[in-house]
Structure formats: C-alpha cells, structure tokens
Design a protein around this motif. Structure first.
Motif, PDB file in Angstrom:
ATOM      1  N   GLY A 439       0.816  -1.209   0.000  1.00  0.00           N
ATOM      2  CA  GLY A 439       0.000   0.000   0.000  1.00  0.00           C
ATOM      3  C   GLY A 439       0.847   1.255   0.000  1.00  0.00           C
ATOM      4  O   GLY A 439       2.079   1.220   0.114  1.00  0.00           O
ATOM      5  N   GLU A 442       2.639   2.267   4.153  1.00  0.00           N
ATOM      6  CA  GLU A 442       3.061   1.030   4.799  1.00  0.00           C
ATOM      7  C   GLU A 442       3.963   1.283   5.994  1.00  0.00           C
ATOM      8  O   GLU A 442       4.550   0.375   6.544  1.00  0.00           O
ATOM      9  N   GLU A 443       4.123   2.535   6.356  1.00  0.00           N
ATOM     10  CA  GLU A 443       5.081   2.816   7.420  1.00  0.00           C
ATOM     11  C   GLU A 443       4.493   2.633   8.798  1.00  0.00           C
ATOM     12  O   GLU A 443       5.166   2.806   9.795  1.00  0.00           O
ATOM     13  N   ASP A 445       3.333   1.217  12.261  1.00  0.00           N
ATOM     14  CA  ASP A 445       4.129   0.290  13.062  1.00  0.00           C
ATOM     15  C   ASP A 445       3.265  -0.721  13.803  1.00  0.00           C
ATOM     16  O   ASP A 445       3.650  -1.228  14.838  1.00  0.00           O
ATOM     17  N   SER A 446       2.084  -0.985  13.288  1.00  0.00           N
ATOM     18  CA  SER A 446       1.256  -2.038  13.871  1.00  0.00           C
ATOM     19  C   SER A 446       2.058  -3.339  13.892  1.00  0.00           C
ATOM     20  O   SER A 446       2.702  -3.698  12.920  1.00  0.00           O
ATOM     21  N   ILE A 447       2.016  -4.035  15.014  1.00  0.00           N
ATOM     22  CA  ILE A 447       2.807  -5.259  15.078  1.00  0.00           C
ATOM     23  C   ILE A 447       2.073  -6.425  14.434  1.00  0.00           C
ATOM     24  O   ILE A 447       2.639  -7.474  14.225  1.00  0.00           O
ATOM     25  N   GLU A 448       0.808  -6.250  14.097  1.00  0.00           N
ATOM     26  CA  GLU A 448       0.097  -7.308  13.379  1.00  0.00           C
ATOM     27  C   GLU A 448      -0.161  -6.854  11.953  1.00  0.00           C
ATOM     28  O   GLU A 448      -0.813  -5.858  11.720  1.00  0.00           O
ATOM     29  N   SER A 449       0.359  -7.614  11.032  1.00  0.00           N
ATOM     30  CA  SER A 449       0.160  -7.259   9.638  1.00  0.00           C
ATOM     31  C   SER A 449      -1.247  -7.636   9.203  1.00  0.00           C
ATOM     32  O   SER A 449      -1.792  -8.653   9.604  1.00  0.00           O
ATOM     33  N   ALA A 450      -1.822  -6.802   8.371  1.00  0.00           N
ATOM     34  CA  ALA A 450      -3.188  -7.055   7.919  1.00  0.00           C
ATOM     35  C   ALA A 450      -3.220  -8.011   6.733  1.00  0.00           C
ATOM     36  O   ALA A 450      -4.253  -8.571   6.423  1.00  0.00           O
ATOM     37  N   GLU A 451      -2.092  -8.176   6.078  1.00  0.00           N
ATOM     38  CA  GLU A 451      -2.127  -8.949   4.826  1.00  0.00           C
ATOM     39  C   GLU A 451      -1.167 -10.127   4.886  1.00  0.00           C
ATOM     40  O   GLU A 451      -0.439 -10.398   3.958  1.00  0.00           O
ATOM     41  N   GLU A 452      -1.188 -10.839   5.977  1.00  0.00           N
ATOM     42  CA  GLU A 452      -0.190 -11.877   6.159  1.00  0.00           C
ATOM     43  C   GLU A 452      -0.224 -12.964   5.101  1.00  0.00           C
ATOM     44  O   GLU A 452       0.806 -13.507   4.747  1.00  0.00           O
TER      45      GLU A 452
END
Lengths: 495, 495
Positions: A439, A442-443, A445-452
């Motif tokens: 996206g 993308e910077e 810093d959420s530790i859970e990625s939305a698009e794993e």
C-alpha cells in the motif's frame, strides 16, 4: 471418499495469462479471454477480450450460452500461469522432507529412506502421508506429479486413488527393487517384482481406464537396486504395454561406481538401461548430474527426458547438473522436487534453485590457486574469454527455469502439446497467481500485519511484468498460488 | 508515529527453549521457565519449572509479585528460539529483492542498485520502502539488523527512526562513496562524506543517546567506491567515536581486480582497510568469498567479523565462501541476507542456503575430467581420502548455520554475551516458533485447507526434536514465526 465437484459448465477465464513461448521467452497475454469446455480443454484464446466481448462474439462461435458458463476474472496484479509439472517426487518420503543431515545418496537411502518407505505398508499411515503429499503439491501449483511410490502394491494403489480423488494428474509407480535394499524392504525375485508392477497397473486401469488423469509408470528404482533379470523383464513389460518408465541415473559418484561394478559388461550407466530396453521416448531419468557426453548423446538419441532436481543435488552433495549442456545436446529437461532428497515439495523452489545451481556451474573455481588478473600471460586471454562465455551461458534465466517447470516437464512426461501452456487444444491445467501489493502508507508500526497471507512478494507498483515474475520466482510460495485447476476442474484454492 | 506498547511488566516464558550451546550443538531446554525483567533482561532460566513452581519459588527470589508478571506459555509443538541477527542488509534495495537477472556485482550495481538507492532521497518513497523492510525483517524473526542505508542523510535518519519506533535492534549506516558511483549518486568529496556521516551519528544519538537499541555504524561502501582520503578520514572518525564499521570485501573477481588496481600500494584487499584503520574488532566485512589465507589471518588477528551472504553469492554468481576455513582460522562469522544481492529478507533462508552452499564447496569437481574409480593409481588413494575428508568437513550442519544466525551474528556485531542465546544477563531478543502438526485424518480431499497459515512444515508427530529443527530450517518461513520480542518488547505477532 467423495470426489470434489466435477466441472459441470463451460468456463471463461479473463485477465493476464503468462506462459513460455520458447525456452528463453515468456509470453504476456494481457486483457485476454480463454474458453475451456466441459471436458477441460482450451477451445479459444482471445486477445483484447473482456466479458462483454466474450459473451457477444466468442460464445456464439463456440455454441455456448452465457447461462452455461462459469467466469473467473483475474484481479489487478493477478495472472494465470500453467500448472507446474513435478517430473520426480517420492510421495512416501514426504514426511522426511528436510531430514537428511550430512548424508549422501547411499547412506541416506539406508538411514532415512528405506525405513520410511517400508513403514508405509501400513495403509493407515500411507493414507495420512500420501493424502498430505497430494494436497501439499497441489497447493504449490503442481498439476502433474510423477510419483515414485513404494514396493507395496496396496499402498501404491492407494496413492493412485488419492490422486484421482483430489484431481491431480499423476504418474504413479510401484517401485521395483530386488537387490541392494535391506531384507525388510526388497522384492523377493525379479518375476515377483514384475508381477507386482502388473498388479498396480491393473488397479489403475480399473480406476481410470484410459489413464486420462492417472497413469501407471514402470519404476525400476535404479540400476544398482535391480538385477539384470528384473531390468530385462521390465523392459519386456514396457514393450508389451507401451507405458512410461522412470528411474534414477548418475546422481552421485559412489552410485556411478556401484552401477559400473554391478554391470561390468555395460559401456556405461546409461547403457545399462538401454540394453534392457528401458531407455526410450517415454523414459524419465532423474538427476543425470554426471553423465558423460557419450551417455548424454545416447539419452538424446533415444528421446528420453531428464528430471533435473537441483534442491536434491545440493542437499545430498550430489553435484551440479550441467543443464545447459543437456539442453544443447537435445535432451528434454524438466524439474523435479525429488522429495525427500529434495527438501521442498514446491516446484517453484526447484525453479529458484535451478537458477542458483546453474550459477554455481558458472562460477570461477579455485580462484586462489589461479593466477590473478594482470598476472596472466597474454596468450591465455583468448582461451579464458572463451571459457568465460561458456560459463556465462551455463546460467539459467528466470524465463528458462519457468519453461523447465512447465513445457519442459510436459516434454519429459510425454504430454507436450497437451499441458504446459495456454493454447487451443491443450487441457486447462493452470494456476492463478496473486502477488502482494504494498500500500501507499506502509510505514505504520502495527505489530500485526493485515495482509499476512499474501506471502513474501512485495510489489510496489513500479515493477515491470518481467520484474514481477522474477520477484515471484525468488520470493513466492504457496500463498501466491490462489487457485489451481487440472483438466478444467478446480482442485485447490486458498481462502 | 506512535510507538507500540512498551514493556510495562515483568515477563515469564514457559515451554521449550532451543539455542546454540556451541557451534555444532543445540541445547534443548524443555519444561523450562525464563524470567525477563522490565528492562528486557533475562533474570532467571529455570529447568523443570511450570507456572505454579515459578510463582511459588522463582518470583520470591526475584522480588516479583504475580500481579506484576505477564506470562507467555508455549503450546505443544512450539518453541522459543533466539531472534535472528542479520549482519548485512541493504534496506534501500528491499524493493529490488529477486530482481538481478544474470548480472554480476559491478553491472548489477549500475543497473539495479544505484538508481534505486538514489531514488530514496524522496522521503515519502523512503518511508514506504524502509517501513516495509523493517516490518518484513521483524516478521522473519530478525531482532537485530545491520543496515546499509544510502548516501542521503535524511533518509538514513528516517530508517533509524523507523527501527526505533518498530522496536528493532539495528545498526544504521549512512553510506560513504566518493567515487565509482554515477554522477547522480556520489559524495562530493571525502570531507563532505565524513561530515554527512557525522550528521547521521548526531541524529541517532539524539534519538537513542546510549545507542541501546539503534546505533550508527560507519559505512564506507567498499574500497573501490572510496578514495584513499575518504577511507583515511573514516578511520580517524572510528578512532574518535569507537563506532562499529561495515563494508564489503572480496565478493567478486572483477571487484578484487578493481580494488587491486585502485590501491596498488596495498598488500591485498584486506590491507586497504587495515591501512586506513578500518579493520578492527568492531568491523563487519560482508562476503569475504575469495580471501587469501594471508588476508584471512589478518582479519582474524584484527578480530573483525564476516557477514556470510550465501543467497547473494549464489544469485550474483560471486562464488562459494569457504566458511569452514574462515571459522578454522578464528574469524567470527554471522549470516547476512544482503538484500537485494540476496533475494530474500529471511535469515532462515540464508541459513538454509548456507548449508547448501557449503555442500557446493564440498562437491566433487569436474568428475568427467577425473579418472573414474577403479582406474586410479593406488598411490593417489591416500591423498584422495584426505581431500575427501577435507571436503566433508566443509559442510555446515543445521546446528552450525543456526549458530551463525544467532550467536555467530552476535559476535560479529559485538554483542556476544548480550544477545543470541538464553542466558541470565542477556536481553530477551527471541522468537516463538510454531510448526504445523498434521492431523490423524489428513486424507480428506477438501480443496480448501483449514490450516493454511501454519506454513509448509509438516510435523507428523514421530519426529525427534532434532528432526523438527531440520524441518524448520528447510521448509520454514515467516508463518512459523508466531511472535518476536526485542529487549523484552513484543514487536511482531501473527494473527
């Protein structure tokens, strides 16, 4: 076990289609429509075609009504690619993938392989292992697999049944080996080995009379594990049935020496199979790492194919197969995962490693022992330039290894013209590949990625299609293989 | 950008912990408890300890109350492993991962690398690329990364800021290069290069005064790209600041020739850095593929470390680094992904390739040109056996590459005793790894897998722990890395 839903409708696919035009060239078909009939055959490939145009102009020429068509439209960034062809994989060794330590071929067989294979005469265990193996290879986009099973007929037949149920195109071979193996895992005699091979052929014929999806394949393990009589009888069975043959050749230095010592009358390793009538246009030879030029020429003359297994050759320290030389000599070459000599069930991983291994073939050797630049004699320069060009040529490109993974494999398994590309008249054996789009912001810093589950390929948007394909080959995995079809039937999809 | 939640409580971890005891041995600590205090330091490692015992006997000795402790309990089949240390990665090249064609080092720099690096002076683009790179490496379990940035100070500082915000331990180097690069991507002069390096050091010091998480690192690109004056000034800056240094050495034949021609007075490539005062115990040398023994001995004597980058060396056809010889000579060795000479940001992939490349070092060469077994003279046999043992020793085991990925890397980055293992006094830089367990009834032919995000490692249940680790190394990916901590702080988790 209930089979998945069979293809009941005609199908239309719209989007970007990428396939090999020739060894070193991919063709990119954008905004294209492909029509697949109820039998799973491609009946139209139409460039510059959208749903409306397909409905208005393609359907009438095919005699289709829109109500009788299922449409699959590739999304932005997705593309259709031919299904992969794994020309060499040992299904019973699947649980050992990654387990080989520092062993090489002959000790690896005794330490890891024979005990695992023997244990699969337990059909409960075989069902668990084979079921997993078939599902995994499908998830990696393997639409055709050439399987070694074990010496056990019932378990071999179970593997064939599982492939049929899952919809994977397969060659399933009951392994023949009447010597070399341990006492607990060995054919009693050459005639018994051949009788067992016949039993498995009969089972598969009963399940798939024309071998349309699953075919038996004659499978002498490799020359050192077969008596001359066993090879001779299998050669006779081949002439009788016309069935394909698979075996191993010239994988490892010790194995080559063993083959020579066991067949002193043969001119060389390849000649052992040739004398038995087992080297022909339907023969698949796994490895071929150390073939001499005389052997290579014989293999080419007989029209046999080679299953190049780079993961396995590197893992078991077997050597670096000279793929360019094989190709230049006119030998058909496909890719094999060779699970579990190879650690991965993914043909994409095999393609990736095929480029790297070819680079190792091309590497400057023993640099320290050589004179450094500037110190060389002038007269040596020309020879060196020649050698460097030769080494440069040894490298396989991304385009070339994708050819080996599809059309090359089709040649090796005797199905060129039927699978491996998108052409009218071919079967729809295909995968839908999706790459991860990064996206604009993308910077975070959420530790859970939305698009794993998009996998490790990151497309920023500025890449050419050629670069996207390279990114897929080097960082792609089963997460990028969204859907898989064999003969038009959807056999795998990711959630 | 808001930082993620900081560690506010003491922490207890219970389960199986696996780490390197020494180069060729992993230690398996089952049913163990590890206590981590609020500063992120390991304060207790207690074998045979469950939650009850920890609460009853450990907490009192630590002066902890149960209310002030967060507990993380590994599930069956999961294990804790030290975080990976990537000793060499170019963050600005992240978008090029997998894109290199058939190029080798010097043309690869001009074709792919310099244009991409130069473009990141656009801070919006830099934020997108660096943000993605940091998140990706964390997702692969990289708790410490040694980054090359670009010549742009603002973008380099941004990378440091992003690492701090995401909680990744990092060394961030503003690249110095006052020659070789294209006009659009070059330091104006040696003094300007050093002034820019100082500016970046100042920025990082302002953000993390004691360099507890993020440290600057002096980064002459490589000798051919630096004037003698630039190297000399950087050497002086190193003496002044005591900061670590990173650069490249002896990666490629053409580069070695270039270095020789540009520094005719130096005894060899390593001597170029040594003369400038840049070869010391805090120096990280990437590649070291073709070092002579004299150079190797010098590197060892200076206490410098090597970042072994197998993916890159195979991809760019650079050569096969003789890791065993480096280790035997007393050189510290860690692993580097070398994105994007290396195609993957995963240290696990680098570890996997390190075993394979070491097998290539050990392979029999040019078999066809050699005499075959049985034809050799008897007197040659002894020499040959010696050579074979030497080649056998070249192979790196799974245990050894995992050492390089953790403790070896810690030695290379000067943090041995602080990270890389589970010992009292070390920081909690760790990952929780989970492998896929194959159910008892996996033969179902559902085309949608229920456990897709467990990755490609299939554990059937009969494997030893050693075999599970091997399976992880060869088929594992970021899906197996469930959670990642740096200095006690949770910095990544999968859904």
């Amino acid at each position: 076990m209930a089979s998945s839903k069979e293809q009941k409708k005609n199908q239309l696919f719209i989007g970007t289609f990428i396939h090999s035009k020739k060894l070193d060239e991919l063709e990119y078909l954008h905004d294209t429509a492909i029509c697949v009939d109820k039998s799973g055959k491609i009946v139209a490939v139409e460039p510059q075609c959208d749903l409306e145009k397909a409905t208005g102009t393609l359907y009438p020429t095919l005699g289709w009504s829109a109500a009788d068509v299922d449409a699959t439209i590739g999304r932005d960034g997705e593309f259709f690619f031919p299904g992969f062809i794994d020309t060499h994989i040992h299904a019973p060794q699947y649980p050992n993938a990654g387990i080989f330590g520092k062993s090489t071929l002959l000790d690896w067989l005794n330490t890891y392989t024979f005990p695992m294979e023997a244990s699969l005469s337990d059909l409960t265990k075989a069902r668990r292992v084979y079921g997993r193996c078939v599902r995994r290879t499908l998830s990696h986009g393997t639409t055709t697999a050439v399987y070694f099973a074990t010496i056990d007929v019932a378990a071999t037949n179970l593997l064939a049944d599982l492939c049929l149920a899952a919809g994977q195109r397969a060659f399933v071979g009951r392994v023949c080996m009447d010597r070399l193996g341990p006492p607990y895992y060995l054919d009693e005699s050459a005639p018994q080995a051949v009788a067992a091979a016949r039993a498995s052929i009969d089972h598969i014929r009963a399940a798939d009379a024309s071998f349309a999806l699953v075919s038996p394949i004659l499978t002498p393990r490799f020359a050192p594990a077969c008596s001359p009589e066993a090879l001779r009888l299998l050669g006779a069975l081949q002439r009788e049935t016309g069935l394909p043959v698979q075996t191993h050749i010239s994988e490892n230095v010790g194995e080559i020496a063993l083959a020579r010592s066991l067949f002193p009358d043969a001119a060389h390793y390849a000649d052992v199979y040739d004398r038995a009538g087992l080297l022909g246009p339907r023969t698949i030879l796994a490895h071929a790492v150390h073939l001499t030029q005389a052997e290579t020429d014989l293999v080419a003359a007989r029209g046999a194919g080679v299953a190049h297994c780079p993961c396995s050759n590197s893992a078991l320290t077997s050597g670096e197969a000279p793929v360019r030389r094989l190709l230049d000599s006119g030998v058909h070459v496909g890719l094999g995962t060779d699970v579990s000599g190879g650690y991965s069930a993914s043909v994409l991983e095999a393609a990736r490693l095929a480029t790297l291994v070819s680079n190792h073939v091309a590497m400057p050797r023993n640099l320290q022992q050589e004179k450094r630049d500037g110190e060389r004699e002038e007269e040596d320069k020309e020879k060196e330039q020649e050698r460097e060009m030769e080494m440069e040529r040894a490298k396989l490109s991304v385009e070339e290894v994708l050819y080996l993974a599809t059309r090359g494999g089709a040649e090796v398994v005797g199905l060129a013209g039927k699978i491996g590309a998108f052409q009218v008249g071919m079967d729809w054996d295909a995968q839908l590949v999706g790459l991860g789009m990064v996206g604009e912001h993308e910077e975070n810093d959420s530790i859970e990625s939305a698009e794993e589950d998009r996998g490790n390929v990151d497309i920023f948007g500025w890449e050419t299609w050629e670069e996207r394909i390279a990114k897929w080959v080097y960082n792609g995995d089963d997460r990028n293989t969204r859907k898989v079809w064999v003969k038009g039937r959807l056999v795998h999809q990711r959630k």
